[in-house]
Design an enzyme around this catalytic site. Structure first.
Site, PDB file in Angstrom:
ATOM      1  CD  GLU A   1     -27.173  -4.592 -67.873  1.00 51.77           C
ATOM      2  OE1 GLU A   1     -26.459  -4.923 -66.919  1.00 51.77           O
ATOM      3  OE2 GLU A   1     -28.351  -4.221 -67.755  1.00 51.77           O
TER       4      GLU A   1
ATOM      5  CB  SER B   1     -23.597  -3.337 -66.980  1.00 47.58           C
ATOM      6  OG  SER B   1     -23.971  -4.666 -66.720  1.00 47.58           O
TER       7      SER B   1
ATOM      8  CE1 TYR C   1     -20.411  -7.809 -65.906  1.00 43.79           C
ATOM      9  CE2 TYR C   1     -20.557  -5.581 -66.798  1.00 43.79           C
ATOM     10  CZ  TYR C   1     -21.123  -6.632 -66.106  1.00 43.79           C
ATOM     11  OH  TYR C   1     -22.390  -6.520 -65.600  1.00 43.79           O
TER      12      TYR C   1
ATOM     13  NE  ARG D   1     -25.482  -6.400 -56.633  1.00 42.29           N
ATOM     14  CZ  ARG D   1     -25.278  -6.156 -57.933  1.00 42.29           C
ATOM     15  NH1 ARG D   1     -25.053  -7.133 -58.755  1.00 42.29           N
ATOM     16  NH2 ARG D   1     -25.308  -4.909 -58.384  1.00 42.29           N
TER      17      ARG D   1
ATOM     18  CG  ASP E   1     -25.932  -2.751 -55.712  1.00 44.85           C
ATOM     19  OD1 ASP E   1     -25.988  -3.891 -55.217  1.00 44.85           O
ATOM     20  OD2 ASP E   1     -25.748  -2.540 -56.927  1.00 44.85           O
TER      21      ASP E   1
ATOM     22  CD  GLU F   1     -28.411  -0.509 -59.024  1.00 40.68           C
ATOM     23  OE1 GLU F   1     -29.306  -0.354 -59.862  1.00 40.68           O
ATOM     24  OE2 GLU F   1     -27.321  -1.043 -59.283  1.00 40.68           O
TER      25      GLU F   1
ATOM     26  CG  ASN G   1     -28.892  -4.193 -59.426  1.00 43.66           C
ATOM     27  OD1 ASN G   1     -29.073  -3.612 -60.489  1.00 43.66           O
ATOM     28  ND2 ASN G   1     -28.073  -3.739 -58.501  1.00 43.66           N
TER      29      ASN G   1
ATOM     30  N   GLY H   1     -25.998 -10.005 -61.609  1.00 46.46           N
ATOM     31  CA  GLY H   1     -25.034 -10.855 -62.313  1.00 46.46           C
ATOM     32  C   GLY H   1     -24.935 -12.209 -61.612  1.00 46.46           C
TER      33      GLY H   1
HETATM   34  P1  ATP Z   1     -25.545  -2.428 -61.799  1.00 52.47           P
HETATM   35  O1  ATP Z   1     -24.592  -3.069 -62.760  1.00 52.47           O
HETATM   36  O2  ATP Z   1     -25.191  -2.705 -60.364  1.00 52.47           O
HETATM   37  O3  ATP Z   1     -26.972  -2.677 -62.110  1.00 52.47           O
HETATM   38  P2  ATP Z   1     -26.111   0.356 -62.558  1.00 52.47           P
HETATM   39  O4  ATP Z   1     -25.825   0.480 -63.995  1.00 52.47           O
HETATM   40  O5  ATP Z   1     -27.530   0.201 -62.135  1.00 52.47           O
HETATM   41  O6  ATP Z   1     -25.242  -0.838 -61.934  1.00 52.47           O
HETATM   42  P3  ATP Z   1     -25.375   2.201 -60.403  1.00 52.47           P
HETATM   43  O7  ATP Z   1     -25.211   1.075 -59.454  1.00 52.47           O
HETATM   44  O8  ATP Z   1     -26.462   3.155 -60.117  1.00 52.47           O
HETATM   45  O9  ATP Z   1     -25.507   1.671 -61.909  1.00 52.47           O
HETATM   46  O10 ATP Z   1     -24.014   3.019 -60.482  1.00 52.47           O
HETATM   47  C1  ATP Z   1     -22.850   2.398 -60.961  1.00 52.47           C
HETATM   48  C2  ATP Z   1     -21.646   2.809 -60.148  1.00 52.47           C
HETATM   49  O11 ATP Z   1     -21.435   4.219 -60.246  1.00 52.47           O
HETATM   50  C3  ATP Z   1     -21.757   2.551 -58.655  1.00 52.47           C
HETATM   51  O12 ATP Z   1     -21.469   1.206 -58.351  1.00 52.47           O
HETATM   52  C4  ATP Z   1     -20.732   3.543 -58.120  1.00 52.47           C
HETATM   53  O13 ATP Z   1     -19.399   3.100 -58.336  1.00 52.47           O
HETATM   54  C5  ATP Z   1     -20.933   4.747 -59.010  1.00 52.47           C
HETATM   55  N1  ATP Z   1     -21.943   5.657 -58.448  1.00 52.47           N
HETATM   56  C6  ATP Z   1     -23.241   5.691 -58.824  1.00 52.47           C
HETATM   57  N2  ATP Z   1     -23.915   6.641 -58.152  1.00 52.47           N
HETATM   58  C7  ATP Z   1     -23.031   7.205 -57.310  1.00 52.47           C
HETATM   59  C8  ATP Z   1     -23.112   8.250 -56.341  1.00 52.47           C
HETATM   60  N3  ATP Z   1     -24.260   8.905 -56.130  1.00 52.47           N
HETATM   61  N4  ATP Z   1     -21.989   8.571 -55.644  1.00 52.47           N
HETATM   62  C9  ATP Z   1     -20.822   7.900 -55.856  1.00 52.47           C
HETATM   63  N5  ATP Z   1     -20.688   6.907 -56.759  1.00 52.47           N
HETATM   64  C10 ATP Z   1     -21.762   6.572 -57.488  1.00 52.47           C
HETATM   65 MG    MG Z   2     -25.308  -0.951 -59.114  1.00 51.76          MG
HETATM   66 MG    MG Z   3     -28.418  -1.513 -61.306  1.00 47.86          MG
HETATM   67 MG    MG Z   4     -28.257  -4.298 -63.080  1.00 45.14          MG
END
Ligand code: ATP
Ligand code: MG
Ligand code: MG
Ligand code: MG
Length: 343
Positions: free
Chosen positions: A15, A178, A248, A287, A289, A303, A305, A309
């Site tokens: 990232e 991301s 993005y 943040r 989610d 999760e 964060n 961002g």
């Molecule tokens: P961030 O950029 O918010 O830190 P991240 O890399 O930590 O994201 P997650 O938020 O866990 O990843 O998952 C990314 C995306 O994948 C979610 O925003 C959602 O669109 C999809 N997703 C993740 N887990 C699930 C789930 N269990 N059911 C449905 N969609 C999911």
């Molecule tokens: Mg997320």
């Molecule tokens: Mg995350």
């Molecule tokens: Mg993140």
């Protein structure tokens, strides 16, 4: 005298570029009087001088030899940190969001924005987060933990456990951001490749049950002891999931603030976010989610964060703007919180 603020950007995670974008965003919302110093940690793990860091932010690509690095001795780096009243660690992912950088700032004795060592480390780890949330009855999707050595020795128990989950399922490195390294698995025969891909980012992986027909809702929390929670926002897009490209690419996703969901759902999300923030010992900001399934009324925490961002269009700023707090004021508040007691 104005606060001497230092922003730390870049980082060695995937990232890196996202962090530079967040940093440009943060700089663009700050009052001119703030005029922070920025230092960039390169992908290779070198600390650039403030001058070179600004050039990188302005789009220059520095060749290895041309870059004037801070003296490689940690003493020089710590001395620079200590010349500032507060530090804003704005590196996403490994090394910057997981407590490592926060530990350095603790040792340097300089106040910093955001979560401390413990909460940063917990929130960066999706499995540890889930285990704590589960122990405290916070609703989340069903999941299966995967440890590389165990999986390589015998994948059958994992495959069997995953087969119990409703498909599609999501395979994630435990410390991603991301959406990097995440695969949406439509059929169980795709599972093994998805798990192996996620292992490229670390030795532990989580398989999560997919939520069908979900709304993605996000809320922001700020504070140390006295906490404030923002309105709830929704993200809509037409992609398979909220993946890197959708995050993005301009206009690929839309933010709806306030989210068009029932008041009761908003209240549940705000209360759950506050509970989770406290349970995981967060301070400064986060943040949080969620997934909301209108068909069942279920709300799941996805999760937290701790370094979200921070471009002007980012959900975190937009949520507080909807609450009447402009980005520049918000950042001032965050810097004030940094100099207060941390958990
Ligand atoms: P961030 O950029 O918010 O830190 P991240 O890399 O930590 O994201 P997650 O938020 O866990 O990843 O998952 C990314 C995306 O994948 C979610 O925003 C959602 O669109 C999809 N997703 C993740 N887990 C699930 C789930 N269990 N059911 C449905 N969609 C999911
Ligand atoms: Mg997320
Ligand atoms: Mg995350
Ligand atoms: Mg993140």
């Amino acid at each position: 005298a104005p606060t001497r603020l230092l922003i730390i950007a870049g980082g060695t995670s995937d990232e890196h570029e996202v962090s530079l974008t967040s940093t440009r965003g943060l700089l663009s919302v700050l009052d001119e009087t703030v005029n922070p110093t920025v230092i960039v940690l390169t992908r290779e793990g070198r600390w650039l001088s403030p001058q070179d860091s600004r050039r990188v932010l302005d789009g220059a690509t520095l060749t290895e030899g041309a870059a004037k690095q801070l003296d490689s001795s940690i003493t020089r780096l710590v001395a620079l940190l200590q010349q500032h009243d507060a530090v804003f660690p704005l590196i996403h992912g490994k090394g910057g969001e997981d407590g490592c950088l926060q530990g350095l700032l603790e040792l340097a004795g300089v106040p910093y924005v955001g979560c401390g060592v413990l909460s940063s480390a917990i929130c960066m780890d999706k499995l540890v987060t889930k285990e704590i949330l589960r122990a405290n009855g916070i609703p989340q999707v069903r999941f299966v933990p995967v440890v590389r050595l165990e999986y390589e020795a015998n994948p059958c128990p994992i495959t069997a456990a995953a087969a119990e989950l409703t498909l599609p399922c999501f395979v994630k490195p435990v410390a991603s951001g991301s959406s990097i390294g995440i695969t949406k698995v439509m059929h169980i025969r795709e599972l093994d490749a998805a798990i192996r891909q996620a292992f490229a980012f670390g030795s532990r992986v989580v398989i999560e049950e997919g939520v069908a027909g979900l709304c993605e809702l996000e809320v922001a929390v700020i504070g140390n002891e006295y906490l404030e929670v923002s309105p709830v926002g929704e993200i809509t897009h037409s992609a398979e999931f909220y993946d890197f490209a959708t995050k993005y690419t301009p206009d690929a996703a839309r933010l709806l603030i306030p989210a068009p969901v029932p008041d009761e759902v908003v209240r549940t999300i705000q209360q759950t976010a506050l509970r989770a923030y406290k349970l995981l010992h967060c301070s400064g900001l986060a943040r949080v989610d969620f997934f909301y399934q209108p068909a069942t009324g279920n709300v799941f925490l996805n999760e937290l964060n701790t370094v979200p961002g921070l471009t002007p269009g980012s959900m975190f700023f937009k949520l507080w703007e909807a609450a009447g707090i402009q980005p520049a004021t918000l950042v001032e508040r965050l810097v004030c919180l940094a100099t207060e007691h941390k958990l």
